[in-house]
Design a protein around this motif. Structure first.
Motif, PDB file in Angstrom:
ATOM      1  N   THR A  36      73.043  40.596  50.781  1.00 22.00           N
ATOM      2  CA  THR A  36      72.793  39.186  51.092  1.00 22.00           C
ATOM      3  C   THR A  36      72.256  38.468  49.862  1.00 22.00           C
ATOM      4  OG1 THR A  36      70.505  39.538  51.784  1.00 22.00           O
ATOM      5  CG2 THR A  36      72.227  39.763  53.494  1.00 22.00           C
ATOM      6  N   LEU A  37      72.298  37.157  49.928  1.00 24.44           N
ATOM      7  CA  LEU A  37      71.729  36.360  48.851  1.00 24.44           C
ATOM      8  C   LEU A  37      70.236  36.655  48.723  1.00 24.44           C
ATOM      9  CD1 LEU A  37      71.838  34.184  46.681  1.00 24.44           C
ATOM     10  CD2 LEU A  37      71.630  32.466  48.489  1.00 24.44           C
ATOM     11  N   HIS A  94      69.745  39.791  46.784  1.00 27.33           N
ATOM     12  CA  HIS A  94      69.997  39.550  45.359  1.00 27.33           C
ATOM     13  C   HIS A  94      68.855  38.753  44.731  1.00 27.33           C
ATOM     14  CE1 HIS A  94      71.835  38.829  41.547  1.00 27.33           C
ATOM     15  NE2 HIS A  94      71.751  37.519  41.735  1.00 27.33           N
ATOM     16  N   LYS A  97      65.627  31.393  49.964  1.00 30.65           N
ATOM     17  CA  LYS A  97      65.799  32.468  50.953  1.00 30.65           C
ATOM     18  C   LYS A  97      65.654  31.935  52.374  1.00 30.65           C
ATOM     19  CE  LYS A  97      63.853  36.508  49.937  1.00 30.65           C
ATOM     20  NZ  LYS A  97      62.887  37.489  49.390  1.00 30.65           N
ATOM     21  N   LEU A 125      76.118  37.513  49.803  1.00 33.18           N
ATOM     22  CA  LEU A 125      76.221  37.000  48.444  1.00 33.18           C
ATOM     23  C   LEU A 125      77.656  36.607  48.109  1.00 33.18           C
ATOM     24  CD1 LEU A 125      74.730  36.495  45.759  1.00 33.18           C
ATOM     25  CD2 LEU A 125      75.250  38.855  45.153  1.00 33.18           C
ATOM     26  N   SER A 126      78.592  37.424  48.503  1.00 36.12           N
ATOM     27  CA  SER A 126      80.004  37.156  48.185  1.00 36.12           C
ATOM     28  C   SER A 126      80.603  36.035  49.028  1.00 36.12           C
ATOM     29  CB  SER A 126      80.827  38.434  48.365  1.00 36.12           C
ATOM     30  OG  SER A 126      80.731  38.877  49.705  1.00 36.12           O
ATOM     31  N   VAL A 142      78.794  33.104  49.884  1.00 36.34           N
ATOM     32  CA  VAL A 142      78.122  31.821  49.660  1.00 36.34           C
ATOM     33  C   VAL A 142      79.140  30.863  49.052  1.00 36.34           C
ATOM     34  CG1 VAL A 142      76.268  30.611  48.443  1.00 36.34           C
ATOM     35  CG2 VAL A 142      75.866  32.904  49.344  1.00 36.34           C
ATOM     36  N   PHE A 166      73.122  33.380  40.351  1.00 38.94           N
ATOM     37  CA  PHE A 166      74.535  33.715  40.524  1.00 38.94           C
ATOM     38  C   PHE A 166      75.153  34.204  39.219  1.00 38.94           C
ATOM     39  CE2 PHE A 166      74.346  31.362  44.568  1.00 38.94           C
ATOM     40  CZ  PHE A 166      74.983  32.291  45.378  1.00 38.94           C
ATOM     41  N   ALA A 201      74.323  37.694  39.092  1.00 40.67           N
ATOM     42  CA  ALA A 201      75.148  38.449  40.041  1.00 40.67           C
ATOM     43  C   ALA A 201      76.534  38.716  39.457  1.00 40.67           C
ATOM     44  CB  ALA A 201      75.263  37.690  41.361  1.00 40.67           C
ATOM     45  N   HIS A 233      78.642  41.817  41.159  1.00 34.64           N
ATOM     46  CA  HIS A 233      78.615  41.595  42.607  1.00 34.64           C
ATOM     47  C   HIS A 233      79.612  40.527  43.041  1.00 34.64           C
ATOM     48  CE1 HIS A 233      75.230  44.234  42.967  1.00 34.64           C
ATOM     49  NE2 HIS A 233      74.460  43.468  42.223  1.00 34.64           N
ATOM     50  N   ASN A 283      80.797  31.616  40.277  1.00 31.71           N
ATOM     51  CA  ASN A 283      79.500  31.029  40.583  1.00 31.71           C
ATOM     52  C   ASN A 283      79.715  29.793  41.453  1.00 31.71           C
ATOM     53  OD1 ASN A 283      77.017  29.741  40.581  1.00 31.71           O
ATOM     54  ND2 ASN A 283      76.563  30.270  38.459  1.00 31.71           N
TER      55      ASN A 283
END
Length: 168
Positions: A2-3, A6, A35, A43-44, A46, A78, A81, A86, A90
């Motif tokens: 998840t964001l 990360h 958060k 994360l992937s 968003v 990002f 990331a 990941h 961005n």
């Protein structure tokens, strides 16, 4: 991942950057805001819309400066990331940072005299520092960092922001 997960990893990266304690505290609060808003998203997954929506919520609350700072932090997070492999893109990059107009209030001479008189029976150096701050436009932080050369105060601007504006 998840964001929010990360951002926890990103917090460790920020600690390694040797930022000032106050800056690190602020980043911790700001990461917490992110958060709370979108930390549960994968994360992937968003999207630009998610980021823009979070920023818009702060703009509508009259917190443009916070929205700008959160965008900067998300952009940095990002990018980290991407470096870690990941994600590939961005989602913050296409968003536009809200324009933030800083409004400053000016000190009027009569108000200064009221403040100065409120120092009352303080030691003379306190009154001297008030006068020095007023005449030179130095801030408290600037005066605290002042060098003494040949027993004369030598003001050094910590953050330069222009000239002193004195109104009657």
């Amino acid at each position: 991942m998840t964001l929010g997960n990360h951002l926890d990893n990103f917090w460790g990266i920020l600690k390694k950057r040797e930022l000032a304690d106050s800056t690190l505290r602020q980043r911790g609060l700001q990461i917490g805001y992110i958060k709370d808003n979108i930390g549960d998203l994968l994360l992937s997954r968003v999207t630009i819309k998610d980021v823009a929506g979070m920023m818009d919520s702060y703009v509508h609350q009259g917190k443009k400066a916070t929205a700008v700072k959160l965008r900067q932090i998300l952009n940095d997070a990002f990018n980290e990331a991407i470096v870690a492999g990941h994600i590939k893109d961005n989602p913050v990059t296409p968003t536009k940072a809200p324009a933030n107009k800083v409004s400053r209030s000016r000190l009027i001479v009569t108000k200064y005299h009221q403040i100065f008189e409120a120092t009352g029976d303080q030691q003379q150096w306190v009154k001297n520092m008030f006068d020095l701050a007023f005449v030179t436009g130095q801030r408290r932080k600037d005066l605290a960092a002042m060098n003494i050369r040949r027993q004369l105060p030598w003001p050094v601007r910590v953050n330069y922001s222009g000239s002193l504006d004195v109104t009657a």
